[in-house]
Motif scaffolding. Sequence first.
Motif, short mmCIF file in Angstrom:
data_model
loop_
_atom_site.label_atom_id
_atom_site.label_comp_id
_atom_site.label_asym_id
_atom_site.label_seq_id
_atom_site.Cartn_x
_atom_site.Cartn_y
_atom_site.Cartn_z
N GLU A 145 -3.66 5.64 -5.12
CA GLU A 145 -4.40 5.20 -3.94
C GLU A 145 -4.29 3.69 -3.82
N ALA A 146 -4.38 3.19 -2.59
CA ALA A 146 -4.37 1.74 -2.39
C ALA A 146 -5.00 1.42 -1.04
N TYR A 147 -5.82 0.38 -1.02
CA TYR A 147 -6.52 -0.04 0.20
C TYR A 147 -6.62 -1.57 0.23
N ALA A 197 -13.34 -0.63 2.46
CA ALA A 197 -11.91 -0.56 2.18
C ALA A 197 -11.20 0.11 3.35
N TYR A 198 -9.89 -0.14 3.44
CA TYR A 198 -9.16 0.44 4.58
C TYR A 198 -7.69 0.60 4.23
N ASN A 199 -7.12 1.74 4.68
CA ASN A 199 -5.67 1.85 4.80
C ASN A 199 -5.38 2.72 6.03
N ASP A 200 -4.14 2.70 6.48
CA ASP A 200 -3.81 3.40 7.72
C ASP A 200 -3.92 4.91 7.57
N ARG A 201 -3.76 5.41 6.35
CA ARG A 201 -3.80 6.86 6.14
C ARG A 201 -5.23 7.40 6.21
N ILE A 218 0.83 -1.20 0.00
CA ILE A 218 0.00 0.00 0.00
C ILE A 218 0.87 1.26 0.00
N GLU A 219 1.87 1.30 0.88
CA GLU A 219 2.72 2.50 0.97
C GLU A 219 3.56 2.69 -0.29
N THR A 220 3.97 1.60 -0.90
CA THR A 220 4.74 1.71 -2.14
C THR A 220 3.88 2.30 -3.25
N LEU A 221 2.64 1.85 -3.38
CA LEU A 221 1.73 2.40 -4.39
C LEU A 221 1.45 3.88 -4.10
N GLU A 222 1.26 4.20 -2.82
CA GLU A 222 1.00 5.60 -2.46
C GLU A 222 2.21 6.48 -2.75
N SER A 223 3.39 5.96 -2.54
CA SER A 223 4.60 6.75 -2.79
C SER A 223 4.78 7.06 -4.27
N HIS A 224 4.10 6.28 -5.12
CA HIS A 224 4.15 6.54 -6.56
C HIS A 224 2.93 7.35 -7.02
N GLY A 225 2.18 7.88 -6.07
CA GLY A 225 1.07 8.78 -6.41
C GLY A 225 -0.26 8.11 -6.61
N SER A 250 -5.79 2.56 -7.46
CA SER A 250 -6.08 3.38 -8.64
C SER A 250 -5.05 3.15 -9.73
N ALA A 251 -3.97 2.46 -9.42
CA ALA A 251 -2.94 2.17 -10.43
C ALA A 251 -3.46 1.12 -11.40
N THR A 252 -3.11 1.25 -12.67
CA THR A 252 -3.50 0.25 -13.66
C THR A 252 -2.61 -0.98 -13.51
N PRO A 253 -3.01 -2.11 -14.08
CA PRO A 253 -2.16 -3.30 -14.01
C PRO A 253 -0.75 -3.04 -14.53
N ALA A 254 -0.64 -2.30 -15.62
CA ALA A 254 0.68 -2.02 -16.19
C ALA A 254 1.53 -1.22 -15.21
N GLN A 255 0.90 -0.28 -14.52
CA GLN A 255 1.63 0.55 -13.55
C GLN A 255 2.05 -0.29 -12.33
N VAL A 256 1.18 -1.20 -11.90
CA VAL A 256 1.54 -2.08 -10.78
C VAL A 256 2.74 -2.94 -11.17
N LYS A 257 2.76 -3.42 -12.40
CA LYS A 257 3.86 -4.27 -12.86
C LYS A 257 5.18 -3.47 -12.94
#
Length: 448
Positions: A22-24, A120-124, A13-20, A47-54
């Motif tokens: 959302e993640a839950y 959904a949930y994240n710490d932020r 989650i934090e890695t996805l958030e650090s790249h701009g 909110s990242a697309t599959p290609a962006q996650v990869k």
Amino acid sequence: MKLKLPEKVIYIIETLESHGFEAYVVGGCVRDSILARTPGDWDITTSATPAQVKQIFRRTIDTGIAHGTVTVLLEKDMFEVTTYRIDGKYEDSRHPKEVTFTASLEEDLKRRDFTINAMAYNDRTGLVDLYGGMHDLQHKVIRCVGDPKERFCEDALRMLRAVRFAAQLGFSIDPNTAQAIRELADTLERISAERIQTEIVKLLTSNHPGMWEACYTLGITRIIMPEFDVCMMTPQMTPHHCYCVGEHILWSMEGVPADKILRLTMLLHDIGKPKSKVTDEKGRDHFYGHAKVSEEMARKILHRLRFDNDTVAKVTKLIRFHDTRPEPTSKQVRHLLYQIGEDLFPMYLAVRRADTMAQSGYLRNDKLERIDRIEAEYQEIIRRQECFSLKNLAISGKDLIRLGIEPGKEIGELLDLALQLVLENPSLNNKAYLMNFAAAEHAKRWRG
């Protein structure tokens, strides 16, 4: 509200958030965490697309790329990461015709089945609960997100899942959701037997297998197991019973541990009673031969639902013997052990007890005492290491071949004769004695 997430989930989650992005965590893991249950897995939505996650994570697997799911591998652990999506029109009560990715978490949660699974949930941010999932958890209710008819038209299996979740969690089903199931139950005909089987097993092995009754009252069994409906309409006018066949089945399922084989056995052990029912001149019902009829019907039902051969074999064998009541003597218990097998015999005892407890109180203590005595004899047979199968017989096929008997049908016949001898008298399980016995039997055949 603060939920405890695994370190690797927090890292994703934090890695996805650090790249701009959302993640839950989302769905069942959020629900189970709130209920203080241990999640089976942790699903992440972003909110990242599959290609962006990869691009962000070094090790990934394209597990469901068309539907937006990428599996992220962290050491030996795997986590599904799915892009927010909007489902297109459903044309087969299972699959959307198309999937559109979206940047809106609200849109993604809107498409989910039940409110308790749409959080959904994240710490932020904390808990995101747009559709009353927390309210329904607190009030122990299974309710569809939005219009229940729309949800069930998207995937008809959700109707069976509603009952399954109610059984697993001890919840009730919202009246509007229940009414939609009644109206749309016929659409379950479009769902594969394999998917239905999975939900049936989860429901039956829950803490509340009696919720199967809801499948009947909501019209689900009429589609997936109409044989059960007939049981619910079959009274048992006999002092041994106080429930109709279907109600007896429901109570009996509650009486065995949450094991797939045992619960399936109880569900189907009397499924053949309606076909076996006869009423005598005094108005008393009898169900002669119902175990055999139930075994045959159960085999057809289990094959229809695509159960594996091992499950079918075990369940049908237990059904075949579920009404067998031997005298509690060593000889009779050994013979029954031979027929049932040591692996299933404890299950047979559990089935007998559950069957008895789901009957009327008539002679119940006597029946239970008899089962206890059978179990005691079984334990003594095991303690004394008495032979009741070819595995424990003092001679083998190789021994008979050494006598000069040619491999083939006769070997099996002689071993079975020797075993029958030992079942009658365990002290005869002696290699020298049995070799002489087999040699004499072989000689008789040649002379004959």
